[in-house]
Design a protein around this motif. Structure first.
Motif, PDB file in Angstrom:
ATOM      1  N   ALA A 113      37.559  46.254  46.123  1.00 24.02           N
ATOM      2  CA  ALA A 113      38.908  46.397  45.575  1.00 24.02           C
ATOM      3  C   ALA A 113      39.661  45.069  45.612  1.00 24.02           C
ATOM      4  CB  ALA A 113      39.680  47.458  46.353  1.00 24.02           C
ATOM      5  N   SER A 117      40.845  43.037  42.252  1.00 22.08           N
ATOM      6  CA  SER A 117      42.256  42.719  42.019  1.00 22.08           C
ATOM      7  C   SER A 117      42.468  41.237  41.756  1.00 22.08           C
ATOM      8  CB  SER A 117      43.095  43.161  43.220  1.00 22.08           C
ATOM      9  OG  SER A 117      42.827  42.360  44.365  1.00 22.08           O
ATOM     10  N   VAL A 129      41.161  47.586  39.781  1.00 23.38           N
ATOM     11  CA  VAL A 129      40.683  48.400  40.895  1.00 23.38           C
ATOM     12  C   VAL A 129      40.276  49.788  40.408  1.00 23.38           C
ATOM     13  CG1 VAL A 129      41.343  49.489  43.071  1.00 23.38           C
ATOM     14  CG2 VAL A 129      41.991  47.120  42.624  1.00 23.38           C
ATOM     15  N   SER A 130      41.066  50.364  39.498  1.00 21.46           N
ATOM     16  CA  SER A 130      40.736  51.703  38.993  1.00 21.46           C
ATOM     17  C   SER A 130      39.429  51.693  38.210  1.00 21.46           C
ATOM     18  CB  SER A 130      41.878  52.244  38.125  1.00 21.46           C
ATOM     19  OG  SER A 130      41.995  51.526  36.910  1.00 21.46           O
ATOM     20  N   PHE A 133      36.753  52.125  40.647  1.00 20.90           N
ATOM     21  CA  PHE A 133      36.714  53.513  41.096  1.00 20.90           C
ATOM     22  C   PHE A 133      36.101  54.445  40.059  1.00 20.90           C
ATOM     23  CE2 PHE A 133      40.510  52.922  44.198  1.00 20.90           C
ATOM     24  CZ  PHE A 133      39.623  52.449  45.159  1.00 20.90           C
ATOM     25  N   THR A 307      44.265  55.282  43.428  1.00 18.10           N
ATOM     26  CA  THR A 307      44.577  53.884  43.109  1.00 18.10           C
ATOM     27  C   THR A 307      45.908  53.430  43.703  1.00 18.10           C
ATOM     28  OG1 THR A 307      43.239  53.967  41.091  1.00 18.10           O
ATOM     29  CG2 THR A 307      44.890  52.218  41.246  1.00 18.10           C
ATOM     30  N   GLN A 310      45.509  52.810  47.417  1.00 15.54           N
ATOM     31  CA  GLN A 310      44.730  51.593  47.650  1.00 15.54           C
ATOM     32  C   GLN A 310      45.577  50.346  47.434  1.00 15.54           C
ATOM     33  OE1 GLN A 310      40.634  51.347  48.015  1.00 15.54           O
ATOM     34  NE2 GLN A 310      41.962  50.091  49.266  1.00 15.54           N
ATOM     35  N   ALA A 325      42.278  47.830  52.926  1.00 18.39           N
ATOM     36  CA  ALA A 325      41.633  48.457  51.774  1.00 18.39           C
ATOM     37  C   ALA A 325      40.399  49.240  52.203  1.00 18.39           C
ATOM     38  CB  ALA A 325      41.255  47.392  50.742  1.00 18.39           C
TER      39      ALA A 325
END
Length: 403
Positions: A113, A117, A129-130, A133, A307, A310, A325
């Motif tokens: 993550a 980012s 980040v999403s 995921f 998200t 996080q 994180a």
């Protein structure tokens, strides 16, 4: 950047597959190692325990290792853990192998993550980040059903071999596509632990444990709820779980842009809507079509929470976000255990198969209360400010030294 995010998503896909496919293969595993199904279920707990322990410990050990190298080392440990699971001759060694496979889970997500980012501009960090995921949510649609089917046809060991192969593919992709990201001058386990002392980090983790516990209170008992109350056959539940994964994927896609625009409102909305959907499920579970629609909404709203939590933890941990994180995924596994336990208590108390929905809704509301508490602390002159849009957290030097 897209290839680097794809490499991180492959890691998440492998993690999601190995974590949840085990649940669908418990009868085969029990037969293969000569134990009862309930005893075989302890290997699920072994994996979760590995996640809870490994996230802070491995992140602390690797606090001075450059992120790309740490990702490669953790992915290698993931491969070793799944190969050991495939080769384990009996319950004891399989339990140990699943614990080993779970150790890098949280650290991989945490480091991944942070890396994701930093691949983009600050105003697109949550979207990056999403996208990582998404690998986890797609695993619920493709990886888990495929791994379960493979294990049922070729033996449960084949499923772990397949996951190990995914891990090797992820290793290659990470080495090729993820750029080197040097650590800053202030690194080390003490620096990470100091950042974890921020009250907002603690509230964020508590929000994840309690709020997401509502999600797992229902997810853990979804199959018996569907068979006993909705009237679906056992063979249909796999497709329903995939539908749950579709909802999670949609929620993850929506969560990134919304979190970049307004972090806390996205978190508030996710918790409130998830709680509402859980209450609705209590009433719709008896009818097939309304139940399926509600299940999809629960999956979407649960993913909508992931998200912003996080990103909130990474923001509040400031310049040492990796352990915060990673610890988020320890929190999610505690939510898994706690939600399942409380949902089971409700069923055992004679409240009915639908009762975990109300338990989950109560946990969601409690999580929303914790999130509002954190937001109130921000407005009330707290030491840090939430990332929104293109702004990084700005922390006065005198205040940051005091905390």
């Amino acid at each position: 950047m897209p290839l680097a995010l794809l490499a991180l998503a492959v890691v998440a896909f492998g993690i999601g597959t190995t974590e949840f496919a085990t649940m669908g293969l418990l009868p085969q595993i029990a037969d293969g190692i000569g134990v009862s199904v309930p005893q075989a279920g302890n290997i699920v707990s072994a994996y979760a325990l590995g996640v809870v322990v490994g996230a802070p410990v491995l992140t602390g050990i690797g606090a001075r290792i450059p992120h790309k190298r740490l990702l490669l080392l953790l992915s290698g440990l993931f491969v070793v853990g799944n190969v050991a699971s495939a080769l384990a001759p009996g319950f004891g060694l399989l339990f140990a192998a699943r614990f080993l496979a779970g150790l890098p889970h949280g650290a991989l997500f945490g480091v991944g993550a942070v890396v994701a980012s930093r691949l983009v501009t600050p105003d697109r960090a949550a979207r990056a980040v999403s996208k990582m995921f998404l690998g986890l949510t797609v695993a619920n649609i493709v990886g888990v059903p495929a791994g379960t089917a493979l294990g049922q046809q070729l033996g449960w060991r084949a499923a772990y071999v397949a996951v190990a192969v995914i891990g090797v593919v992820a290793l290659v992709a990470l080495s090729l596509f993820v750029p080197h990201q040097p650590r800053g001058p202030q690194t080390g386990v003490r620096h990470e632990l100091r950042a974890m002392g921020n009250k907002q980090v603690a509230i964020g983790l508590a929000t994840a444990v309690v709020g997401f516990g509502g999600f797992f209170a229902v997810y853990s008992y979804l199959v018996p709820m569907l068979t006993h109350l909705t009237g679906l056959s056992d063979s249909s539940t796999t497709l329903v779980l995939a539908l749950y994964g579709v909802g999670m994927t949609v929620g993850t896609l929506v969560a990134g842009p919304l979190t970049d625009r307004a972090l806390r409102p996205t978190l508030y909305a996710g918790l409130a809507l998830m709680s509402s959907a859980l209450v609705a499920f209590y009433f719709t579970v008896h009818s097939t079509v309304p139940a399926l629609i509600t299940i999809t909404l629960i999956g979407a709203m649960g993913a909508l929470i992931t998200t912003p939590v996080q990103m909130l933890l990474m923001a509040k941990a400031k310049d040492a976000p990796t352990m915060a994180a990673a610890s988020n995924h320890s929190a999610f596994n505690l939510a898994n255990a706690g939600g399942a336990w409380l949902g089971g208590l409700a069923i055992s108390a004679g409240w009915g198969w639908a009762s975990p929905s109300l338990v989950g809704a109560a946990l969601g509301v409690a999580g929303l209360g914790l999130a509002f508490m954190g937001g109130f602390m921000d407005r009330g002159g707290s030491r840090s400010e939430v990332i929104t849009g293109a702004r990084r957290e700005q922390v006065p030097a005198s205040q940051s030294q005091s905390g």
